[in-house]
Scaffold this motif. Structure first.
Motif, PDB file in Angstrom:
ATOM      1  N   GLY A 106       0.780  -1.230   0.000  1.00 56.30           N
ATOM      2  CA  GLY A 106       0.000   0.000   0.000  1.00 56.30           C
ATOM      3  C   GLY A 106       0.809   1.276   0.000  1.00 56.30           C
ATOM      4  N   HIS A 107       2.158   1.182  -0.038  1.00 59.94           N
ATOM      5  CA  HIS A 107       3.021   2.354  -0.062  1.00 59.94           C
ATOM      6  C   HIS A 107       3.781   2.389  -1.394  1.00 59.94           C
ATOM      7  N   LYS A 108       4.400   3.542  -1.682  1.00 64.52           N
ATOM      8  CA  LYS A 108       5.073   3.696  -2.964  1.00 64.52           C
ATOM      9  C   LYS A 108       6.380   4.463  -2.811  1.00 64.52           C
ATOM     10  N   ALA A 109       7.452   3.872  -3.297  1.00 65.32           N
ATOM     11  CA  ALA A 109       8.745   4.557  -3.376  1.00 65.32           C
ATOM     12  C   ALA A 109       8.891   5.117  -4.785  1.00 65.32           C
ATOM     13  N   GLN A 110       9.458   6.342  -4.880  1.00 62.35           N
ATOM     14  CA  GLN A 110       9.498   6.994  -6.189  1.00 62.35           C
ATOM     15  C   GLN A 110      10.711   7.895  -6.299  1.00 62.35           C
ATOM     16  N   GLY A 111      11.278   7.949  -7.517  1.00 60.86           N
ATOM     17  CA  GLY A 111      12.430   8.804  -7.758  1.00 60.86           C
ATOM     18  C   GLY A 111      12.491   9.270  -9.192  1.00 60.86           C
ATOM     19  N   ASP A 153      20.839  15.883 -11.486  1.00 59.63           N
ATOM     20  CA  ASP A 153      19.959  16.195 -10.356  1.00 59.63           C
ATOM     21  C   ASP A 153      19.040  14.996 -10.168  1.00 59.63           C
ATOM     22  N   ALA A 154      19.298  14.207  -9.101  1.00 62.87           N
ATOM     23  CA  ALA A 154      18.539  12.986  -8.871  1.00 62.87           C
ATOM     24  C   ALA A 154      18.019  12.947  -7.443  1.00 62.87           C
ATOM     25  N   GLN A 155      16.855  12.344  -7.270  1.00 59.32           N
ATOM     26  CA  GLN A 155      16.283  12.178  -5.940  1.00 59.32           C
ATOM     27  C   GLN A 155      15.447  10.903  -5.892  1.00 59.32           C
ATOM     28  N   PHE A 156      15.405  10.303  -4.694  1.00 60.68           N
ATOM     29  CA  PHE A 156      14.625   9.083  -4.507  1.00 60.68           C
ATOM     30  C   PHE A 156      14.086   9.088  -3.080  1.00 60.68           C
ATOM     31  N   MET A 201      25.093   9.500   9.268  1.00 61.12           N
ATOM     32  CA  MET A 201      26.261   9.720   8.398  1.00 61.12           C
ATOM     33  C   MET A 201      25.933  10.651   7.235  1.00 61.12           C
ATOM     34  N   GLY A 202      24.653  10.975   7.042  1.00 64.72           N
ATOM     35  CA  GLY A 202      24.275  11.903   5.979  1.00 64.72           C
ATOM     36  C   GLY A 202      23.988  11.236   4.654  1.00 64.72           C
ATOM     37  N   PHE A 203      24.075   9.901   4.593  1.00 63.99           N
ATOM     38  CA  PHE A 203      23.770   9.210   3.335  1.00 63.99           C
ATOM     39  C   PHE A 203      22.280   9.253   3.020  1.00 63.99           C
ATOM     40  N   VAL A 204      21.464   9.309   4.077  1.00 65.86           N
ATOM     41  CA  VAL A 204      20.007   9.349   3.935  1.00 65.86           C
ATOM     42  C   VAL A 204      19.480  10.453   4.835  1.00 65.86           C
ATOM     43  N   GLN A 205      18.439  11.158   4.388  1.00 65.66           N
ATOM     44  CA  GLN A 205      17.804  12.162   5.234  1.00 65.66           C
ATOM     45  C   GLN A 205      16.330  11.817   5.442  1.00 65.66           C
ATOM     46  N   LYS A 206      15.848  12.076   6.644  1.00 64.75           N
ATOM     47  CA  LYS A 206      14.457  11.800   6.951  1.00 64.75           C
ATOM     48  C   LYS A 206      13.655  13.083   6.848  1.00 64.75           C
ATOM     49  N   GLN A 207      12.620  13.063   6.000  1.00 66.59           N
ATOM     50  CA  GLN A 207      11.754  14.224   5.810  1.00 66.59           C
ATOM     51  C   GLN A 207      10.306  13.779   6.007  1.00 66.59           C
ATOM     52  N   GLY A 208       9.746  14.103   7.159  1.00 66.69           N
ATOM     53  CA  GLY A 208       8.370  13.697   7.454  1.00 66.69           C
ATOM     54  C   GLY A 208       8.243  12.187   7.521  1.00 66.69           C
ATOM     55  N   ASN A 209       7.403  11.646   6.672  1.00 72.55           N
ATOM     56  CA  ASN A 209       7.153  10.205   6.656  1.00 72.55           C
ATOM     57  C   ASN A 209       7.988   9.478   5.607  1.00 72.55           C
ATOM     58  N   ASN A 210       9.030  10.151   5.102  1.00 68.25           N
ATOM     59  CA  ASN A 210       9.854   9.554   4.040  1.00 68.25           C
ATOM     60  C   ASN A 210      11.331   9.588   4.399  1.00 68.25           C
ATOM     61  N   TYR A 211      12.048   8.595   3.883  1.00 67.59           N
ATOM     62  CA  TYR A 211      13.503   8.655   3.823  1.00 67.59           C
ATOM     63  C   TYR A 211      13.852   9.093   2.399  1.00 67.59           C
ATOM     64  N   LYS A 212      14.763  10.070   2.301  1.00 70.78           N
ATOM     65  CA  LYS A 212      15.034  10.654   0.994  1.00 70.78           C
ATOM     66  C   LYS A 212      16.526  10.763   0.739  1.00 70.78           C
ATOM     67  N   VAL A 213      16.886  10.568  -0.538  1.00 73.12           N
ATOM     68  CA  VAL A 213      18.272  10.726  -0.982  1.00 73.12           C
ATOM     69  C   VAL A 213      18.278  11.695  -2.159  1.00 73.12           C
ATOM     70  N   GLU A 214      19.148  12.707  -2.087  1.00 72.62           N
ATOM     71  CA  GLU A 214      19.298  13.668  -3.180  1.00 72.62           C
ATOM     72  C   GLU A 214      20.760  13.679  -3.619  1.00 72.62           C
ATOM     73  N   LEU A 215      20.959  13.505  -4.906  1.00 69.18           N
ATOM     74  CA  LEU A 215      22.312  13.461  -5.461  1.00 69.18           C
ATOM     75  C   LEU A 215      22.434  14.493  -6.572  1.00 69.18           C
ATOM     76  N   GLN A 216      23.444  15.348  -6.474  1.00 65.21           N
ATOM     77  CA  GLN A 216      23.699  16.357  -7.507  1.00 65.21           C
ATOM     78  C   GLN A 216      25.145  16.269  -7.980  1.00 65.21           C
ATOM     79  N   LEU A 217      25.322  16.568  -9.248  1.00 63.45           N
ATOM     80  CA  LEU A 217      26.660  16.639  -9.850  1.00 63.45           C
ATOM     81  C   LEU A 217      26.685  17.858 -10.762  1.00 63.45           C
ATOM     82  N   LEU A 224      25.815  14.937  -1.937  1.00 60.82           N
ATOM     83  CA  LEU A 224      24.822  13.971  -1.490  1.00 60.82           C
ATOM     84  C   LEU A 224      24.060  14.597  -0.328  1.00 60.82           C
ATOM     85  N   ASN A 225      22.771  14.833  -0.571  1.00 65.48           N
ATOM     86  CA  ASN A 225      21.933  15.496   0.440  1.00 65.48           C
ATOM     87  C   ASN A 225      22.537  16.827   0.872  1.00 65.48           C
TER      88      ASN A 225
END
Length: 436
Positions: free
Chosen positions: A346-351, A379-382, A406-422, A429-430
């Motif tokens: 019933g949940h959905k992961a998206q990027g 510019d990527a996010q998941f 360690m900063g590899f993952v950030q928690k935002q509300g009810n989600n764990y989120k990863v943002e990657l930029q180059l 990373l985040n």
């Protein structure tokens, strides 16, 4: 003889002459088409295979014997086939501004072997039937036909493998083409596991890049959709099932740029230990898009098709290929992940991800691969719902918390989120710079 009878005879003779002229024209065009097709095949097979043709042209019909001989084959395959020669018989019947062709495997050791594997040994292992129509005014060729194969079953001490019968219908009017494919159930059955593939279908339509289909290199526009109803793997250790698999491709031209979208999707995907139950991943999706210069990409495709397998010749050709590859990369490349998503309980992961590649020289990057980062903008996010991770069988909250700290993952509300930029060679990373 009265006047009406004379007029009738003249009309019949005139129509007969027109018909015979049409048949003669068709015979000439059919022979020319086959010669061009063989020449094109010889160019594409250069260094990889030899093609020998013996023709017996006639007024109402023509016959051809073709022998395709690969330059190399695995020793076991050559032994099983009884040699490397693969012979074909091609029969062509000339009609009024048209011709009907039938291509089958000719008598020989390969045909004898295949007959032992066929479900219906009384039929040909495969048949290609085509109908060609020649327009003497527009000089346009229209081709339609069917390609059919029988079902094959291979038995061995380890088990059995089934390759389902296939039917493919195609139609081509000048540059425009359509194709429809249906394949029956296939699979492998051994003592250790069982694999079954059901419901393979496909459809494709588009427009080629050349008025002469034999000189076409790629499609200017394309719409394609291929489906597999079910893939199932069963064993004593685990079971894997995928339902409703789909591959969709769309391609179009816009101001000299070739825009291509590719989508992979399924209704569900499930991996379960034998004897247990587990929820399935629902609606997994991956949608990609690419943006390339059409003319430069076409020129590169032509050079790649003409590559020789001989190492010395290949080395000489690589210089020219690099020059053409530079012409592709110097005009910029775009590549995006428009959707990467999957559902679970019933949940959905998206990027998503957007990648722009600034103009560069492929030859330079081959010498200095690290420099490619200077030309990339990413510019990527998941995002994954917390509840979705917690529902996973191997969920480890301590490990996830460690990643957050360690900063590899950030928690935002009810989600764990990863943002990657180059950008300009710098990776974050985040929001934190990652040393490279």
């Amino acid at each position: 003889m009265n006047k009406k009878a004379v007029i009738g005879c003249v009309s019949v003779l005139g129509l007969s002459a027109i018909y015979l002229a049409g048949v003669y024209y068709s015979g000439q065009e059919a022979n020319k088409f086959i010669q061009q097709a063989v020449e094109q095949a010889q160019v594409q097979s250069s260094g990889k295979a030899f093609i020998h043709v013996e023709a017996k042209p006639g007024f109402y019909s023509s016959s051809y014997q073709l022998v395709y001989t690969p330059t190399e084959l695995p020793e076991s395959a050559e032994e099983w086939m009884g040699g490397r020669d693969i012979p074909f018989n091609l029969e062509v019947k000339h009609g009024f501004w048209g011709a009907d062709s039938t291509l089958v495997l000719a008598e020989g050791s390969l045909l004898t072997k295949l007959k032992t594997l066929q479900t219906n040994a009384a039929s040909a292992p495969f048949v290609l039937e085509t109908q060609q129509r020649f327009n003497p005014f527009s000089k346009q060729l229209a081709v339609s036909g069917e390609f059919e194969t029988d079902q094959f079953v291979v038995q061995s001490e380890e088990g059995a493998a089934t390759v389902g019968a296939m039917q493919m219908d195609f139609d081509q009017q000048g540059r425009d083409f359509t194709l429809d494919l249906v394949m029956q159930d296939s699979g492998i059955d051994t003592q250790d596991y069982k694999l079954s593939v059901k419901g393979i279908t496909g459809t494709e339509s588009g427009r080629l890049d050349h008025d002469d289909p034999l000189q076409a290199v790629m499609a200017e526009t394309l719409e394609a959709l291929f489906n597999i109803e079910q893939i199932l793997v069963e064993s004593e250790v685990y079971n894997v099932e995928a339902k409703g698999l789909r591959l969709g491709v769309q391609q179009s031209l816009n101001d000299g740029r070739m825009l291509t979208s590719i989508g992979y999707a399924a209704d569900s995907f499930q991996v379960v230990e034998a004897g247990k139950t587990a929820p399935a991943f629902i609606d997994p999706n991956l949608k990609l898009s690419f943006d390339l210069d059409f003319a430069a990409t076409r020129e590169l495709a032509i050079m790649l098709q003409g590559m020789q397998s001989d190492p010395d010749t290949m080395h000489q050709q690589m210089e020219g290929i690099l020059v053409v590859a530079d012409s592709v990369t110097e005009k910029g490349i775009g590549a995006d992940i428009n959707d990467l998503s999957v559902g679970w309980e019933g949940h959905k992961a998206q990027g998503s991800a957007e990648l722009d590649i600034a103009p560069f020289q492929a030859s330079e990057i081959m010498m200095q691969p690290d420099k490619i980062r200077q030309y990339l903008t990413l510019d990527a996010q998941f995002a994954v719902p917390v509840a979705m991770l917690e529902a996973m069988p191997d969920y480890n909250p301590e490990q996830i918390n460690a990643f957050v700290q360690m900063g590899f993952v950030q928690k935002q509300g009810n989600n764990y989120k990863v943002e990657l930029q180059l950008k300009k060679g710098e990776v974050t990373l985040n929001g934190q710079t990652v040393p490279m």
